[in-house]
Write a protein that holds these residues in place. Structure first.
Motif, PDB file in Angstrom:
ATOM      1  N   TYR A   1       2.500  -4.490  12.077  1.00  0.00           N
ATOM      2  CA  TYR A   1       1.273  -3.767  11.730  1.00  0.00           C
ATOM      3  C   TYR A   1       1.303  -2.277  12.037  1.00  0.00           C
ATOM      4  N   ALA A   2       2.160  -1.841  12.963  1.00  0.00           N
ATOM      5  CA  ALA A   2       2.357  -0.403  13.123  1.00  0.00           C
ATOM      6  C   ALA A   2       3.154   0.099  11.924  1.00  0.00           C
ATOM      7  N   TYR A   3       2.999   1.378  11.608  1.00  0.00           N
ATOM      8  CA  TYR A   3       3.709   1.892  10.439  1.00  0.00           C
ATOM      9  C   TYR A   3       4.366   3.225  10.731  1.00  0.00           C
ATOM     10  N   ASN A   4       5.670   3.254  10.503  1.00  0.00           N
ATOM     11  CA  ASN A   4       6.471   4.462  10.604  1.00  0.00           C
ATOM     12  C   ASN A   4       7.242   4.587   9.295  1.00  0.00           C
ATOM     13  N   PRO A   5       6.922   5.573   8.457  1.00  0.00           N
ATOM     14  CA  PRO A   5       7.601   5.685   7.159  1.00  0.00           C
ATOM     15  C   PRO A   5       9.111   5.763   7.266  1.00  0.00           C
ATOM     16  N   ALA A   6       9.623   6.229   8.402  1.00  0.00           N
ATOM     17  CA  ALA A   6      11.072   6.342   8.570  1.00  0.00           C
ATOM     18  C   ALA A   6      11.721   5.013   8.927  1.00  0.00           C
ATOM     19  N   ASN A   7      10.907   4.047   9.348  1.00  0.00           N
ATOM     20  CA  ASN A   7      11.446   2.747   9.745  1.00  0.00           C
ATOM     21  C   ASN A   7      10.341   1.710   9.590  1.00  0.00           C
ATOM     22  N   ASN A   8      10.366   0.974   8.475  1.00  0.00           N
ATOM     23  CA  ASN A   8       9.277   0.038   8.178  1.00  0.00           C
ATOM     24  C   ASN A   8       9.262  -1.179   9.085  1.00  0.00           C
ATOM     25  N   LEU A   9      10.391  -1.505   9.716  1.00  0.00           N
ATOM     26  CA  LEU A   9      10.527  -2.749  10.471  1.00  0.00           C
ATOM     27  C   LEU A   9      10.073  -3.904   9.581  1.00  0.00           C
ATOM     28  N   SER A  10       9.086  -4.681  10.024  1.00  0.00           N
ATOM     29  CA  SER A  10       8.617  -5.813   9.220  1.00  0.00           C
ATOM     30  C   SER A  10       7.276  -5.532   8.555  1.00  0.00           C
ATOM     31  N   ASN A  11       6.893  -4.272   8.469  1.00  0.00           N
ATOM     32  CA  ASN A  11       5.680  -3.896   7.758  1.00  0.00           C
ATOM     33  C   ASN A  11       6.018  -3.845   6.269  1.00  0.00           C
ATOM     34  N   LYS A  12       6.037  -5.023   5.636  1.00  0.00           N
ATOM     35  CA  LYS A  12       6.539  -5.152   4.274  1.00  0.00           C
ATOM     36  C   LYS A  12       5.717  -4.349   3.272  1.00  0.00           C
ATOM     37  N   GLY A  13       4.408  -4.205   3.513  1.00  0.00           N
ATOM     38  CA  GLY A  13       3.550  -3.507   2.577  1.00  0.00           C
ATOM     39  C   GLY A  13       3.372  -2.034   2.860  1.00  0.00           C
ATOM     40  N   ARG A  14       4.006  -1.537   3.951  1.00  0.00           N
ATOM     41  CA  ARG A  14       3.934  -0.119   4.291  1.00  0.00           C
ATOM     42  C   ARG A  14       2.490   0.357   4.419  1.00  0.00           C
ATOM     43  N   VAL A  15       1.693  -0.440   5.120  1.00  0.00           N
ATOM     44  CA  VAL A  15       0.273  -0.144   5.332  1.00  0.00           C
ATOM     45  C   VAL A  15       0.044   0.127   6.813  1.00  0.00           C
ATOM     46  N   GLY A  16      -0.666   1.200   7.128  1.00  0.00           N
ATOM     47  CA  GLY A  16      -0.975   1.494   8.522  1.00  0.00           C
ATOM     48  C   GLY A  16      -1.740   2.787   8.633  1.00  0.00           C
ATOM     49  N   SER A  17      -1.939   3.238   9.872  1.00  0.00           N
ATOM     50  CA  SER A  17      -2.631   4.496  10.110  1.00  0.00           C
ATOM     51  C   SER A  17      -2.241   5.016  11.486  1.00  0.00           C
TER      52      SER A  17
ATOM     53  N   GLY B   1       0.798  -1.219   0.000  1.00  0.00           N
ATOM     54  CA  GLY B   1       0.000   0.000   0.000  1.00  0.00           C
ATOM     55  C   GLY B   1       0.826   1.261   0.000  1.00  0.00           C
ATOM     56  N   ALA B   2       2.097   1.139  -0.371  1.00  0.00           N
ATOM     57  CA  ALA B   2       2.982   2.307  -0.372  1.00  0.00           C
ATOM     58  C   ALA B   2       2.475   3.371  -1.339  1.00  0.00           C
ATOM     59  N   PRO B   3       2.769   4.644  -1.088  1.00  0.00           N
ATOM     60  CA  PRO B   3       2.353   5.709  -2.006  1.00  0.00           C
ATOM     61  C   PRO B   3       2.808   5.421  -3.434  1.00  0.00           C
ATOM     62  N   GLY B   4       1.873   5.552  -4.359  1.00  0.00           N
ATOM     63  CA  GLY B   4       2.181   5.304  -5.766  1.00  0.00           C
ATOM     64  C   GLY B   4       1.949   3.894  -6.222  1.00  0.00           C
ATOM     65  N   SER B   5       1.740   2.963  -5.289  1.00  0.00           N
ATOM     66  CA  SER B   5       1.480   1.570  -5.675  1.00  0.00           C
ATOM     67  C   SER B   5       0.047   1.443  -6.173  1.00  0.00           C
TER      68      SER B   5
END
Length: 558
Positions: free
Chosen positions: A470-486, A311-315
């Motif tokens: 499942y948490a999402y921090n754009p500066a550090n994705n950790l294991s959020n492979k799809g970059r999805v969160g809120s 879900g990254a921007p532009g995907s």
């Protein structure tokens, strides 16, 4: 492909290329660190034998999916294969029984206690005999260095997770160098899962150290075994007994890990080239079980397969409403039945991102993505994706989705069913397979996918996955492979992890799970069957379920 997964590491979740196991520990216990529920898990099948009945020595031959990109399991490049190898070689805090109940691992810690709740403080008393493989003692400084590296405060540390560590305010010396006092700035519900595994301070001192010290081989070990030979050409790793090991002497002389393609695994076992392999499907189980000298050991494992959405921007799947529509068009029940019929009793999808069925806290939160292709089609219409021939379009762009996975028949079969499902509503799914070596480092981690298929190894400390995955921090994705969160989900996760009342934490975790489904973060499919084909003379090894392995007891019957 399958991974013979580490039975020591329970503090984190790790990506698995197929369906495998993430567990931890060895040893016995301390009531102060006990956690879990007696209704979790099923009996393991490991051919339990008294070590006295086993022959001295021998080489246990196991398979890897891919050669480790690093030997530091805390690094973002680590995966299940890394955990598989270092699980034999590194310290852990806990050991688990068949019910998933954990207690302090006495090989490494004399005592671990919650000594204060305001502020929350944990006292770690290290076994006075515990040393690294170079003879240096394991001390409070190793815990302090790891806590700093995984805190998330310095994003130069490319770590796989920060959960729990981000809440640690300080780590101080206790009564002596063998005692650490860990003080939290915020409460952390699953403190029992921290420092499993523990790395030496040299491996976590700086971002460069985390990245480089263990990149090509482990710098130090502290388990009953240590890595002694690495053959990049043959893709083989050899472990031998650790001469500095202070615990019960291992029965095995060596453990050899070889990278094998999934299609070659069972044949290699039947040809007496390896000693154990995870198996899937009724045909594999039948073939293995009918082979001379081979038995199938069974215990459902703590993993689940899933589809992760980018879900990254532009995907193309940036819109959460589109991800939910795609989810509703995938028939998870049909996939589960096709892949697990004849392997498990009553195959059924997993309907929770946090808990597995049978674990305390499990409930079905998947209503928003329940299979309904007609509703999915209407949602796509409403989003402006209109049929043009066989494939939908919007603003001149076709709804074509790339689904990436490791090259393995079962993964492809799973994708093919989803492909047929999505074609019925005008979505074209392109199946793209990769080698196990490249899938994460070159495809998934850089975000070069629309959907990714792999499995998560679940932890005995399931709440930790909330922050890690499942948490999402754009500066550090950790294991959020799809970059999805809120931001809302992040805030709720923070509340869950701060709740020291287990019942309240479960309630809030399920609220978070419903939000994860609503965001279209990922779509869980089914739990791993946990079937392991093993040479019949191998003892104290096989299908562990939720229990820990004691690697000192693994060996061959006389």
């Amino acid at each position: 492909m399958t991974i013979q997964y580490s039975r020591r590491l329970r503090g984190i979740a790790a990506p698995v290329l197929a369906i495998s196991l993430l567990v931890a520990g060895c040893g016995g216990g301390d009531d102060d660190v006990r956690s879990g529920s007696s209704d979790v898990g099923q009996p393991s099948e490991i051919n339990p034998r008294d070590p006295a009945d086993l022959r001295e020595g021998g080489n246990l031959r196991l398979a890897l999916t891919s050669f480790p990109a690093t030997f530091n399991p805390l690094h973002v490049d680590s995966d299940g294969d890394v955990s598989t190898v270092v699980g034999w070689t590194l310290p852990s805090t806990v050991t688990a029984d068949e019910a998933g109940v954990v207690s302090t691992d006495p090989d490494f810690y004399s005592d671990i206690r919650l000594v204060n709740t305001n502020p929350q403080q944990i006292e770690y008393t290290i076994n006075p005999k515990a040393v690294w493989s170079d003879g240096s003692p394991i001390t409070w400084e190793d815990l302090r260095s790891q806590a700093n590296a995984l805190s998330g405060r310095d994003t130069g540390f490319l770590v796989s997770h920060t959960q729990g560590y981000s809440r640690i305010e300080k780590v101080e010396r206790g009564a002596d160098d063998r005692q650490a006092i860990v003080t939290f700035g915020q409460h952390y519900a699953e403190w029992r899962g921290l420092f499993s595994p523990l790395m030496p301070k040299e491996s976590t001192a700086t971002p460069q150290a985390l990245n480089d010290v263990d990149r090509s081989r482990p710098a130090k070990s502290a388990g009953p075994f240590m890595v002694t030979a690495i053959d990049q050409g043959q893709k083989r790793i050899t472990l031998q007994r650790n001469p500095k090991w202070w615990g019960n002497a291992p029965k095995l002389d060596t453990v050899t890990f070889s990278v094998l393609d999934s299609s070659a695994r069972l044949t290699a076992l039947q040809n007496n080239e390896i000693d154990a392999v995870d198996i899937y499907g009724a045909e594999e189980a039948k073939s293995a079980g009918s082979s001379p000298g081979i038995v199938v050991r069974r215990a459902p494992d703590a993993t689940n397969s899933h589809f992760t959405f980018n879900g990254a921007p532009g995907s193309i799947l940036e819109d959460p409403r589109l991800r939910v529509a795609i989810s509703k068009a995938i028939d998870r029940k049909t996939i589960t039945t096709a892949l697990q019929n004849g392997v498990v009793i009553d195959p059924k999808p997993v309907n929770n991102h946090i808990y597995l069925e049978g674990q305390k806290g499990y409930q079905d939160n998947s209503a928003v993505v329940s299979y309904d292709p007609a509703a999915a089609a209407r949602m796509l219409d409403d989003l402006g994706w209109r049929l043009n021939g066989e494939v939908r379009e919007k603003d001149g762009r076709q709804l074509v989705i790339r689904d990436v996975m490791v090259q393995q028949d079962r993964q492809v079969q799973m994708a093919q069913i989803a492909q047929q499902n999505l074609a019925q509503i005008g979505v074209k799914l392109v199946i793209e397979t990769h080698s196990g070596t490249d899938l994460f480092t070159k495809v998934i981690d850089p975000g070069n996918f629309d959907i990714a298929q792999f499995s998560w190894g679940r932890s005995l400390f399931p709440l930790g996955a909330l922050e890690q995955i499942y948490a999402y921090n754009p500066a550090n994705n950790l294991s959020n492979k799809g970059r999805v969160g809120s931001p809302e989900l992040n805030a709720l996760i923070d509340q869950v992890l701060s709740e020291l009342d287990p019942e309240k934490a479960i309630e809030m975790a399920n609220q978070a799970d419903r939000m994860i489904f609503e965001l279209g973060h990922s779509l869980p499919v089914f739990q791993g069957a946990g079937n392991v084909a093993v040479r019949d003379n191998v003892a104290n090894y096989g299908a562990f379920g939720l229990s820990s392995a004691d690697y000192t007891k693994v060996g061959f019957v006389k």
